[in-house]
Design an enzyme around this catalytic site. Structure first.
Site, PDB file in Angstrom:
ATOM      1  N   GLU A 235       0.886  -1.180   0.000  1.00  0.00           N
ATOM      2  CA  GLU A 235       0.000   0.000   0.000  1.00  0.00           C
ATOM      3  C   GLU A 235       0.912   1.215   0.000  1.00  0.00           C
ATOM      4  O   GLU A 235       1.558   1.508   1.015  1.00  0.00           O
ATOM      5  CB  GLU A 235      -0.899  -0.005   1.244  1.00  0.00           C
ATOM      6  CG  GLU A 235      -1.871  -1.166   1.307  1.00  0.00           C
ATOM      7  CD  GLU A 235      -2.962  -1.091   0.256  1.00  0.00           C
ATOM      8  OE1 GLU A 235      -3.102  -0.052  -0.414  1.00  0.00           O
ATOM      9  OE2 GLU A 235      -3.678  -2.090   0.086  1.00  0.00           O
ATOM     10  N   CYS A 269      -2.445   8.851   3.064  1.00  0.00           N
ATOM     11  CA  CYS A 269      -2.087   8.361   1.733  1.00  0.00           C
ATOM     12  C   CYS A 269      -3.132   8.768   0.711  1.00  0.00           C
ATOM     13  O   CYS A 269      -2.808   9.261  -0.354  1.00  0.00           O
ATOM     14  CB  CYS A 269      -1.909   6.853   1.768  1.00  0.00           C
ATOM     15  SG  CYS A 269      -3.311   5.982   2.485  1.00  0.00           S
TER      16      CYS A 269
HETATM   17  P1  NAD Z   1       8.519   4.926   4.332  1.00  0.00           P
HETATM   18  O1  NAD Z   1       8.440   4.135   3.081  1.00  0.00           O
HETATM   19  O2  NAD Z   1       9.674   5.811   4.532  1.00  0.00           O
HETATM   20  O3  NAD Z   1       8.494   3.946   5.602  1.00  0.00           O
HETATM   21  C1  NAD Z   1       7.467   3.025   5.817  1.00  0.00           C
HETATM   22  C2  NAD Z   1       7.981   1.888   6.688  1.00  0.00           C
HETATM   23  O4  NAD Z   1       8.955   1.136   5.956  1.00  0.00           O
HETATM   24  C3  NAD Z   1       8.680   2.341   7.964  1.00  0.00           C
HETATM   25  O5  NAD Z   1       8.325   1.468   9.014  1.00  0.00           O
HETATM   26  C4  NAD Z   1      10.142   2.206   7.601  1.00  0.00           C
HETATM   27  O6  NAD Z   1      11.005   2.044   8.710  1.00  0.00           O
HETATM   28  C5  NAD Z   1      10.111   0.947   6.757  1.00  0.00           C
HETATM   29  N1  NAD Z   1      11.256   0.761   5.869  1.00  0.00           N
HETATM   30  C6  NAD Z   1      12.146   1.674   5.435  1.00  0.00           C
HETATM   31  N2  NAD Z   1      13.041   1.098   4.599  1.00  0.00           N
HETATM   32  C7  NAD Z   1      12.696  -0.216   4.511  1.00  0.00           C
HETATM   33  C8  NAD Z   1      13.203  -1.318   3.781  1.00  0.00           C
HETATM   34  N3  NAD Z   1      14.271  -1.214   2.971  1.00  0.00           N
HETATM   35  N4  NAD Z   1      12.581  -2.509   3.895  1.00  0.00           N
HETATM   36  C9  NAD Z   1      11.482  -2.652   4.678  1.00  0.00           C
HETATM   37  N5  NAD Z   1      10.961  -1.629   5.394  1.00  0.00           N
HETATM   38  C10 NAD Z   1      11.551  -0.422   5.310  1.00  0.00           C
HETATM   39  O7  NAD Z   1       7.131   5.720   4.406  1.00  0.00           O
HETATM   40  P2  NAD Z   1       6.698   6.828   5.478  1.00  0.00           P
HETATM   41  O8  NAD Z   1       7.453   8.087   5.208  1.00  0.00           O
HETATM   42  O9  NAD Z   1       6.730   6.219   6.830  1.00  0.00           O
HETATM   43  O10 NAD Z   1       5.160   7.023   5.101  1.00  0.00           O
HETATM   44  C11 NAD Z   1       4.709   7.948   4.156  1.00  0.00           C
HETATM   45  C12 NAD Z   1       4.403   7.291   2.845  1.00  0.00           C
HETATM   46  O11 NAD Z   1       3.520   6.175   3.054  1.00  0.00           O
HETATM   47  C13 NAD Z   1       3.671   8.194   1.880  1.00  0.00           C
HETATM   48  O12 NAD Z   1       4.170   8.019   0.586  1.00  0.00           O
HETATM   49  C14 NAD Z   1       2.226   7.702   1.938  1.00  0.00           C
HETATM   50  O13 NAD Z   1       1.459   8.002   0.829  1.00  0.00           O
HETATM   51  C15 NAD Z   1       2.428   6.255   2.141  1.00  0.00           C
HETATM   52  N6  NAD Z   1       1.228   5.644   2.742  1.00  0.00           N
HETATM   53  C16 NAD Z   1       0.466   4.804   1.983  1.00  0.00           C
HETATM   54  C17 NAD Z   1      -0.702   4.272   2.501  1.00  0.00           C
HETATM   55  C18 NAD Z   1      -1.558   3.350   1.687  1.00  0.00           C
HETATM   56  O14 NAD Z   1      -2.383   2.648   2.273  1.00  0.00           O
HETATM   57  N7  NAD Z   1      -1.437   3.309   0.371  1.00  0.00           N
HETATM   58  C19 NAD Z   1      -1.086   4.575   3.810  1.00  0.00           C
HETATM   59  C20 NAD Z   1      -0.277   5.424   4.568  1.00  0.00           C
HETATM   60  C21 NAD Z   1       0.892   5.944   4.017  1.00  0.00           C
END
Ligand code: NAD
Length: 462
Positions: A235, A269
């Site tokens: 997501e 999101c």
């Molecule tokens: P992010 O991708 O930076 O981090 C998300 C999670 O992934 C965190 O827990 C992070 O520690 C982890 N992570 C980081 N690197 C990783 C790796 N290499 N492997 C596995 N996990 C890893 O996102 P964010 O800044 O926390 O959130 C904002 C983003 O999330 C925005 O783009 C938003 O649109 C999106 N979002 C999407 C939805 C949806 O349902 N589509 C919902 C909420 C947020």
């Protein structure tokens, strides 16, 4: 950290910041690879008994919903301190998660009989996968992990949650609270940075990755899943367009568009991230949105008069600030906001931008914060083409006085969810599935739950 049902003392920690002050809030555990191994082994051990008894799972999920509601006020305090959102929204986040647990507990998961004839009987089962990892972002930490957990648990998987390093504390406490009603290892939680995320996605005992976060990280997760063919649901980011039709009344729709654009301070999101409005309605809508923005109270989440808390972290504040400044530099007009809000934390005024077009970064990229660009259009075909001209396809919306026409226009938006006169509302029975770069797979509803299963057809010849 919660490993095999116990709170484990960390060997290392990292700092969590309060976004309302920009200062140190608390230390969080930084999990080691050995602690991850122990957690995954505990999740696998718990899986063998959790998967067999459906009635016991339903009862445990009801108990889990009850216990999280009982602790909603305490959890909300922690959530607001680390995330920034108003306290009432933190309470709502916990309560929504509890509702999801009950909704899934009530779902009938009886296997489907595909054929029952004189020659054969074919039954289609949905088997659990094993230990599932739930990786969450910082905008809705408990809700994001909790919805995944509800779906995974219902069909017999065990779950290991990894919150964002910006917001680990409330999630760790939430999982601790669940230990009172779930057997050890059924739900565990580890906190740490990006490195922990990649250890988890490549761990040999992980059977499914349910990830919510940015598109950039989602691609890394997808790549990490390939060597072991781990199931994934991604997501990811969005750049949702709202299209206002020429029959709409700007005065009537402005409050709805504003609310759905700035939900969770724009850090949602599927919030509205750009608005397309007919030329003749443009000025009236911009003025109405700006008037609403100017009246909003920005402040600390613990103050009950606060409408919007701070942006969650310094990096995100920098992104929002840069995108707004870039637009202003290119000739956009800040009808409201356009600046940081007074105070030592990461506060930013709700911002309405006009006099800008596609091709400006804040229109083309995901701002994920309290700033909304409004663009005018000449024809509906043009508006649809511009809305669809995006790598993303998470959500979209149509705003109109004519619901039938609205639904017909909705059909032409390339996105996983399209609302008419609403936006960003998710429901347990409504599937949520990003198109294009906004994701792979489905969350929520029966469809989302089934992504945590493996199909098994049992064919009995007669
Ligand atoms: P992010 O991708 O930076 O981090 C998300 C999670 O992934 C965190 O827990 C992070 O520690 C982890 N992570 C980081 N690197 C990783 C790796 N290499 N492997 C596995 N996990 C890893 O996102 P964010 O800044 O926390 O959130 C904002 C983003 O999330 C925005 O783009 C938003 O649109 C999106 N979002 C999407 C939805 C949806 O349902 N589509 C919902 C909420 C947020």
């Amino acid at each position: 950290m919660i490993i095999r049902g116990r709170c484990v003392k960390p060997e290392a920690t990292f700092e969590v910041v309060n976004p309302a002050t920009g200062r140190f809030l608390a230390n969080a555990p930084d999990a080691t690879p050995k602690q991850l191994d122990d957690t995954m082994e505990g999740a696998l051990a718990a899986f063998h008994s959790w998967k067999v008894d459906d009635a016991a799972r339903v009862a445990a999920m009801y108990a889990a919903a009850e216990v999280m509601e009982r602790h909603a006020a305490d959890l909300a305090q922690i959530l607001t301190a680390e995330q920034g959102k108003p306290l009432r929204e933190s309470v709502a986040e916990v309560e929504t998660t509890a509702r999801w647990f009950r909704w899934y507990a009530d779902l009938d998961i009886t296997p489907e009989v595909a054929e029952d004839s004189d020659v054969r009987r074919v039954v289609v089962h949905r088997r659990p996968l094993g230990p599932v990892i739930a990786i969450a972002p910082w905008n809705f930490p408990i809700q994001s992990a909790g919805k995944k957990a509800a779906q995974a648990l219902r069909v017999g998987n065990t779950v290991v949650v990894k919150p964002s390093p910006f917001t680990p504390l409330a999630t760790l406490k939430w999982v601790e609270v669940l230990q009172g009603v779930l057997a050890p290892g059924v739900v565990s939680a580890l906190s740490g940075g990006a490195q922990l995320g990649s250890w988890m996605t490549s761990h040999p005992l992980t059977r499914k990755i349910s990830f919510t976060g940015s598109t950039a990280t989602g691609k890394l997760v997808a790549a990490a899943a390939v060597p072991d063919l781990k199931r994934t649901t991604l997501e990811l980011g969005g750049n949702d367009a709202a299209i206002v039709l020429d029959d709409a009344d700007p005065a009537a729709i402005a409050a709805g568009i504003f609310d759905r654009g700035f939900v969770n301070c724009g850090q949602t999101c599927a919030a509205i991230k750009r608005v397309y409005v007919p030329e003749k309605l443009h000025d009236e809508l911009v003025d109405a949105l700006a008037a609403i923005a100017d009246n909003k109270v920005v402040g600390v989440g613990t103050d009950p008069t606060t409408d919007y808390g701070p942006v969650n972290n310094r990096i995100q504040l920098g992104i929002v600030t840069d995108l707004v400044e870039d637009a202003l530099h290119k000739g956009a007009h800040a009808a409201a906001g356009g600046t940081r809000h007074d105070g030592e934390g990461y506060f930013y005024r709700p911002t309405i931008l006009s006099n800008l077009d596609d091709g400006v970064r804040i229109v083309d990229e995901e701002q994920f914060g309290p700033a909304l660009p409004v663009m005018s259009y000449k024809t509906l075909d043009e508006a649809l083409a511009r809305a669809n001209d995006s790598k993303y396809g998470l959500g979209g919306s149509v705003w109109t006085s004519d619901l039938e026409r609205g639904e017909a226009v909705a059909d032409r938006i390339e996105a996983g969810t399209v609302w008419v006169n609403n936006h960003a509302q998710t429901l347990p029975h409504q599937p949520f599935a990003g198109a294009k770069w906004s994701g792979i797979g489905v969350e929520n509803s029966r469809l989302g739950m089934l992504e945590f299963t493996q199909v098994q057809a049992v064919h009995v010849a007669r």
